[in-house]
Write an enzyme that holds these catalytic residues in place. Structure first.
Site: not given
Lengths: 252, 193
Positions: A11, A130
């Site tokens: 990330d 997600d």
């Protein structure tokens, strides 16, 4: 034989690697290019770079970093975060990315998936999903870095984006992410069986057995983890030896 | 050596340029006829969709030029498929250099065929120093069947052409530029042909 892929996820925020625990509480885990090179040497099969601030802050993507990564590593990588148009993808692919991952933009504008597949081919279009389970809703899709619940049931949404041209699904369970209690096997298996394209299991890896379960129980094609690798709690060579001993096809 | 990479805005040329850079090799990116024609060697990368790529080639008249080339030529991934006769992807007529079809995988397995798979039945200097069973990175939904021009095979689940050789044209379905040290060796082997 085609091998199961082990994918460290980096990330990225402001050009640095970070990892949120349940998307909060972010810690710094190093320089992305250095980390990427190290992972390639360790035997990572692929890497994913997600610009985690891009969606929230409407920041443009990180083409310069992508170029730098492509220059230094000789394994494939996927980039995502803040992609909302065909032009964004063109920049990233021309910078050296192999695949792009889109998430909120696909929810906002499903046509984008089809446009990208037509322009660049399905093989470089990963749709990231997600997902979060509650007893009331079942597994639902969340947008905007997991902050907004959508109307989409997870398996239905995965099937729809594949019909539109997605070449791969990156499925992250928000319930499991950061827990180290294992991947969400039920929803991963359901998605993997529903779609014809590869599925990456993401969120919750804590032990080597969790990876074996993702492949053998949930039929994932690849498994992704971040902090587990970044903080060297688990080494990729050890993981691959373990999986091989379990009879799972891996590149060693 | 004068090495040219064909630029037609459809391929992921940057990855190939970087792979060459890591080998210390300079290459020119070009769609110019004379530059390509006079090159010692030509690399033809490609990711993407067949009909779009053919349209890009035609827009630059490269569909006329490429079949006439005589120097060692290396097509990669879609660059290999484009050298063939016809693709089931978008029912597209390709460059027609290698008389082979491009078919879509019809399998219960996941498509695209994505990830690291093994190279087998290696039979070309292109694979000098590469062991049988070495892993290469693939990402594709269409394939070229095994033929007399096949110089390496991979199975998914049936064997298909991992690489081709026809006259001066070499081609790989996998991505040598993304296949770690083995991939670099294959690029080096092409440059040494």
């Amino acid at each position: 034989m085609l091998t199961k892929r082990i994918i460290p996820c980096l990330d990225i925020k402001n050009g640095r690697t970070v990892k949120g625990v349940r998307f909060e509480n972010i810690r710094d885990a190093g320089d992305p290019v250095e980390l990427a090179k190290w992972y390639a040497e360790q035997g990572a099969d692929e890497l994913v770079f997600l610009d985690i601030t891009a969606t929230n802050e409407e920041r443009k993507t990180f083409a310069e970093l992508v170029r730098d990564i492509a220059k230094h590593i000789d394994i494939p990588f996927t980039v995502g975060g803040g992609i909302s148009a065909v032009a964004d993808v063109e920049v990233l692919l021309m910078a050296g990315a192999d695949k792009v991952s889109i998430n909120s933009a696909a929810i906002r504008n499903p046509q984008l998936v089809e446009d990208l597949a037509k322009r660049f081919g399905s093989q470089c279009v990963t749709v990231a999903i997600d997902t979060k389970y509650t007893e009331d809703t079942g597994w639902k899709v969340y947008a905007r870095a997991g902050t907004v619940e959508t109307e989409h049931a997870t398996v239905d949404w995965a099937s729809r984006v594949v019909d539109l041209g997605a070449g791969e699904i990156l499925l992250t369970s928000m319930n499991n992410d950061g827990t180290k209690a294992g991947f969400a096997l039920d929803v991963t298996k359901a998605v993997s069986e529903a779609v014809s394209v590869p599925v990456i299991a993401s969120g919750g890896a804590g032990t080597m057995q969790h990876f074996a379960d993702a492949f053998q129980v949930a039929h994932a094609d690849a498994a992704l983890a971040a902090s587990l690798f970044h903080f060297r709690e688990l080494s990729i060579p050890d993981l691959k030896q373990f999986l091989k001993a379990e009879g799972i096809a891996v590149r060693v | 050596m004068d090495l040219v990479i064909v630029d037609y805005k459809a391929g992921n040329v940057q990855s190939v340029l970087f792979a060459l850079e890591r080998l210390g090799v300079q290459a020119t990116l070009s769609s110019d006829f004379e530059t390509i024609q006079s090159a010692d060697k030509v690399i033809f990368p490609g990711v993407g969709e067949a009909s779009s790529a053919m349209a890009q080639l035609k827009a630059r008249n490269l569909d006329k030029l490429l079949p006439t080339l005589e120097q060692p030529f290396f097509g990669v991934c879609l660059g290999m498929q484009l050298l063939c006769q016809h693709s089931e992807e978008g029912d597209t007529d390709m460059l027609g250099i290698i008389p082979l079809p491009v078919k879509r995988f019809q399998t219960e397995l996941k498509v695209p065929h994505m990830g690291w798979n093994q190279l087998e039945k290696l039979q070309s200097p292109l694979f000098g120093g590469i062991a049988e069973g070495e892993y290469a990175y693939y990402v594709h939904s269409y394939y070229v069947p095994v033929s007399e021009h096949t110089i390496a095979q991979t199975s998914y689940p049936e064997p298909f052409s991992a690489a081709l050789h026809y006259k001066n044209f070499y081609a790989a379905q996998f991505h040598p530029e993304k296949s770690g040290p083995a991939g670099s060796q294959i690029i080096k082997n092409f440059l040494a042909l």
